[in-house]
Design a protein around this motif. Structure first.
Motif, PDB file in Angstrom:
ATOM      1  N   SER A   1      62.771-124.443  24.266  1.00  0.00           N
ATOM      2  CA  SER A   1      61.621-124.496  25.169  1.00  0.00           C
ATOM      3  C   SER A   1      60.487-123.670  24.571  1.00  0.00           C
ATOM      4  N   ALA A   2      59.323-123.734  25.183  1.00  0.00           N
ATOM      5  CA  ALA A   2      58.195-122.941  24.693  1.00  0.00           C
ATOM      6  C   ALA A   2      58.560-121.464  24.614  1.00  0.00           C
ATOM      7  N   GLU A   3      59.316-120.983  25.590  1.00  0.00           N
ATOM      8  CA  GLU A   3      59.734-119.580  25.600  1.00  0.00           C
ATOM      9  C   GLU A   3      60.638-119.272  24.410  1.00  0.00           C
ATOM     10  N   GLY A   4      61.629-120.127  24.156  1.00  0.00           N
ATOM     11  CA  GLY A   4      62.536-119.908  23.040  1.00  0.00           C
ATOM     12  C   GLY A   4      61.863-120.089  21.697  1.00  0.00           C
ATOM     13  N   PHE A   5      60.972-121.062  21.604  1.00  0.00           N
ATOM     14  CA  PHE A   5      60.205-121.311  20.382  1.00  0.00           C
ATOM     15  C   PHE A   5      59.405-120.066  20.006  1.00  0.00           C
ATOM     16  N   ALA A   6      58.687-119.513  20.998  1.00  0.00           N
ATOM     17  CA  ALA A   6      57.864-118.332  20.748  1.00  0.00           C
ATOM     18  C   ALA A   6      58.718-117.105  20.445  1.00  0.00           C
ATOM     19  N   ALA A   7      59.782-116.925  21.213  1.00  0.00           N
ATOM     20  CA  ALA A   7      60.635-115.752  21.017  1.00  0.00           C
ATOM     21  C   ALA A   7      61.297-115.769  19.640  1.00  0.00           C
ATOM     22  N   GLY A   8      61.765-116.951  19.223  1.00  0.00           N
ATOM     23  CA  GLY A   8      62.391-117.055  17.913  1.00  0.00           C
ATOM     24  C   GLY A   8      61.417-116.754  16.793  1.00  0.00           C
ATOM     25  N   GLY A   9      60.191-117.258  16.925  1.00  0.00           N
ATOM     26  CA  GLY A   9      59.189-117.005  15.906  1.00  0.00           C
ATOM     27  C   GLY A   9      58.772-115.551  15.833  1.00  0.00           C
ATOM     28  N   VAL A  10      58.542-114.941  16.985  1.00  0.00           N
ATOM     29  CA  VAL A  10      58.132-113.538  17.017  1.00  0.00           C
ATOM     30  C   VAL A  10      59.255-112.647  16.489  1.00  0.00           C
ATOM     31  N   GLU A  11      60.493-112.981  16.799  1.00  0.00           N
ATOM     32  CA  GLU A  11      61.635-112.212  16.310  1.00  0.00           C
ATOM     33  C   GLU A  11      61.622-112.133  14.786  1.00  0.00           C
ATOM     34  N   ILE A  12      61.295-113.233  14.129  1.00  0.00           N
ATOM     35  CA  ILE A  12      61.306-113.274  12.664  1.00  0.00           C
ATOM     36  C   ILE A  12      60.094-112.562  12.068  1.00  0.00           C
ATOM     37  N   LEU A  13      58.918-112.761  12.649  1.00  0.00           N
ATOM     38  CA  LEU A  13      57.683-112.258  12.045  1.00  0.00           C
ATOM     39  C   LEU A  13      57.342-110.819  12.405  1.00  0.00           C
ATOM     40  N   SER A  14      57.842-110.336  13.531  1.00  0.00           N
ATOM     41  CA  SER A  14      57.339-109.071  14.069  1.00  0.00           C
ATOM     42  C   SER A  14      57.597-107.873  13.179  1.00  0.00           C
ATOM     43  N   SER A  15      58.623-107.923  12.353  1.00  0.00           N
ATOM     44  CA  SER A  15      58.984-106.747  11.566  1.00  0.00           C
ATOM     45  C   SER A  15      58.126-106.560  10.327  1.00  0.00           C
ATOM     46  N   PHE A  16      57.362-107.581   9.912  1.00  0.00           N
ATOM     47  CA  PHE A  16      56.548-107.408   8.708  1.00  0.00           C
ATOM     48  C   PHE A  16      55.134-107.962   8.825  1.00  0.00           C
ATOM     49  N   CYS A  17      54.756-108.456   9.996  1.00  0.00           N
ATOM     50  CA  CYS A  17      53.387-108.946  10.200  1.00  0.00           C
ATOM     51  C   CYS A  17      52.615-107.992  11.104  1.00  0.00           C
ATOM     52  N   ASP A  18      51.350-107.780  10.783  1.00  0.00           N
ATOM     53  CA  ASP A  18      50.494-106.910  11.594  1.00  0.00           C
ATOM     54  C   ASP A  18      49.893-107.658  12.782  1.00  0.00           C
ATOM     55  N   TYR A  19      49.651-108.953  12.601  1.00  0.00           N
ATOM     56  CA  TYR A  19      49.033-109.780  13.637  1.00  0.00           C
ATOM     57  C   TYR A  19      49.786-111.100  13.757  1.00  0.00           C
ATOM     58  N   LEU A  20      49.676-111.698  14.938  1.00  0.00           N
ATOM     59  CA  LEU A  20      50.125-113.065  15.154  1.00  0.00           C
ATOM     60  C   LEU A  20      48.929-113.858  15.643  1.00  0.00           C
ATOM     61  N   CYS A  21      48.510-114.835  14.861  1.00  0.00           N
ATOM     62  CA  CYS A  21      47.350-115.646  15.222  1.00  0.00           C
ATOM     63  C   CYS A  21      47.811-116.967  15.829  1.00  0.00           C
ATOM     64  N   PHE A  22      47.154-117.373  16.907  1.00  0.00           N
ATOM     65  CA  PHE A  22      47.474-118.644  17.542  1.00  0.00           C
ATOM     66  C   PHE A  22      46.227-119.181  18.235  1.00  0.00           C
ATOM     67  N   GLY A  23      46.167-120.497  18.366  1.00  0.00           N
ATOM     68  CA  GLY A  23      45.063-121.121  19.069  1.00  0.00           C
ATOM     69  C   GLY A  23      45.325-121.135  20.566  1.00  0.00           C
ATOM     70  N   ALA A  24      44.276-121.016  21.349  1.00  0.00           N
ATOM     71  CA  ALA A  24      44.404-121.052  22.802  1.00  0.00           C
ATOM     72  C   ALA A  24      43.116-121.582  23.411  1.00  0.00           C
ATOM     73  N   GLU A  25      43.256-122.258  24.536  1.00  0.00           N
ATOM     74  CA  GLU A  25      42.053-122.705  25.233  1.00  0.00           C
ATOM     75  C   GLU A  25      41.278-121.499  25.766  1.00  0.00           C
ATOM     76  N   THR A  26      41.985-120.418  26.086  1.00  0.00           N
ATOM     77  CA  THR A  26      41.377-119.160  26.518  1.00  0.00           C
ATOM     78  C   THR A  26      41.708-118.103  25.474  1.00  0.00           C
ATOM     79  N   ALA A  27      40.797-117.877  24.565  1.00  0.00           N
ATOM     80  CA  ALA A  27      41.067-116.947  23.457  1.00  0.00           C
ATOM     81  C   ALA A  27      40.740-115.511  23.861  1.00  0.00           C
ATOM     82  N   ASP A  28      41.356-115.054  24.932  1.00  0.00           N
ATOM     83  CA  ASP A  28      41.142-113.710  25.474  1.00  0.00           C
ATOM     84  C   ASP A  28      42.490-113.000  25.465  1.00  0.00           C
ATOM     85  N   ALA A  29      42.703-112.125  24.496  1.00  0.00           N
ATOM     86  CA  ALA A  29      43.997-111.479  24.331  1.00  0.00           C
ATOM     87  C   ALA A  29      44.394-110.685  25.572  1.00  0.00           C
ATOM     88  N   ASP A  30      43.438-109.976  26.179  1.00  0.00           N
ATOM     89  CA  ASP A  30      43.758-109.161  27.354  1.00  0.00           C
ATOM     90  C   ASP A  30      44.205-110.037  28.519  1.00  0.00           C
TER      91      ASP A  30
END
Length: 403
Positions: free
Chosen positions: A79-108
């Motif tokens: 699911s979208a939740e598992g897709f995102a969680a799996g990706g963040v799990e892999i990248l989080s330990s060596f990436c400073d940022y995660l970039c993604f497109g959004a209709e509302t590009a407001d991080a806060d």
């Protein structure tokens, strides 16, 4: 040097994807390394990728990425939740940022919704809405509204995934920062925008001459690049120009065979089959003639089509609920340049990485082999020979230049 991750599918890679990579370097600095964690031969909407992962990874590096890793198939079909969680799990330990497109590009704003979804107050509100018979997306929006939040932030596909990325970042308690950028153009546009085409539209252009392509011999299955070059980065034209195309429709009979021979226990073990959905799906599989009829008989206001699509593909690939829940033992390296090589050395300190085509003494390797062999049944020109997974090799572009 900063490292920015992008969780992607590149199905196929188009101008909007190349633009995202350029925007990352504009925002974070020209020397920023871009790591793409890309779905392999199957994508999250429950379908085969139109072009195989090796070619899509090569196109990504030629179009500006430094390193392309494969998002494991059990994450890609979550699911979208598992897709995102799996990706963040892999990248989080060596990436400073995660970039993604959004209709509302407001991080806060996106992080605010994410925090609400993770709060103790949310689950009972969601359950109450689900008990009213609402689909999960509608129930989630209604529950957020009860909490006084703007539920429109989870009304659009890119925002929904963006919020899931933010949830995963919060749950992981990682220092990786979200970097949302505006997603221009419509996610599902069937007519490609000249500057911001949708992957849906480009896929349709690639497949619209399927009858012509299928009439060619299997060793000359060019996909008529002349129909869509304006929407593909010029650096990738040669990669896609003669690439064999794949579609769900081409493999429908193979899927139907699998569904018609599954046991009750196999249906019960499928992912996404909770609350008796597996039984409804099983009955439809045993009484309907086509995939569309099966989907129409199974889906409802409560259960979305994409959930059924993923269930069908998991059934075909032999992926059970238990397998989908297990953490993948490693991540595959698909492509890199010289910058990516240095990032990969850093990544290997935190993440188990093995090269494309490399064997592993683990049951997950058997799943990868099966998924690779079955992918060839989706080729629009006719079945491809099995064994492709073991033949993949890492694509290396020396002296990579940021575009």
């Amino acid at each position: 040097m900063l490292v920015c991750g992008i969780i992607c599918e590149y199905n196929p890679l188009h101008l909007g994807h190349a633009k995202q990579i350029r925007i990352v370097r504009k925002l974070l600095g020209a020397d920023t390394a871009v790591v793409c964690l890309m779905s392999g031969n199957y994508v999250q909407r429950g379908a085969p990728a139109i072009v195989d992962k090796q070619l899509r990874a090569k196109a990504a590096v030629l179009s500006g990425a430094d390193l392309v890793l494969e998002l494991p198939v059990t994450c890609a079909l979550s699911s979208a939740e598992g897709f995102a969680a799996g990706g963040v799990e892999i990248l989080s330990s060596f990436c400073d940022y995660l970039c993604f497109g959004a209709e509302t590009a407001d991080a806060d704003a996106l992080m605010g919704i994410a925090k609400a979804l993770l709060s103790d107050a949310f689950p009972p509100l969601l359950r109450a809405q689900l008990d009213r018979g609402l689909s999960f997306p509608a129930a989630r929006a209604a529950a957020l509204g009860e909490m006084g939040l703007d539920s429109s932030l989870v009304d659009t596909p890119n925002n929904i995934l963006a919020v899931e990325y933010c949830k995963a970042i919060l749950s992981k308690n990682t220092s990786m920062k979200p970097l949302p950028i505006p997603r221009q153009g419509s996610y599902h546009d069937e007519t490609p925008d000249p500057e911001n085409p949708s992957a849906t539209a480009v896929r349709q252009l690639m497949l619209k001459n399927t009858d012509v392509i299928a009439s060619r011999s299997a060793d000359r299955c060019g996909n008529l690049l002349t129909e869509y070059p304006a929407y593909i980065p010029k650096e990738s034209h040669a990669v896609f120009s003669n690439a064999p195309l794949h579609s769900l429709a081409a493999g429908e009979q193979a899927i139907l065979y699998r569904l018609r021979t599954m046991t009750d226990a196999e249906f019960e073990a499928l992912p996404y089959g909770s609350e008796g959905l597996w039984r409804k799906f099983m009955h439809a599989s045993r009484s309907c003639a086509t995939l569309e009829q099966i989907i129409a008989s199974t889906k409802s206001k409560r259960y979305t089509r994409t959930r059924i699509d993923r269930m069908i593909l998991c059934a075909f690939l032999g992926i059970t609920r238990e397998m989908l829940a297990q953490k993948p033992p490693y991540t595959r390296v698909l492509a890199f340049n010289d910058v990516g090589r240095s990032v990969l050395k850093q990544a290997k300190q935190h993440t188990a990485c093995i090269n494309a085509g490399e064997a592993a003494d683990h049951p997950y390797w058997e799943l990868e082999q099966r998924c690779g062999d079955l992918y060839g049944l989706f080729c629009v020109t006719g079945p491809e020979a099995p064994g492709a997974e073991a033949k993949y090799r890492v694509f290396y572009r020396p002296n990579g230049v940021h575009l």
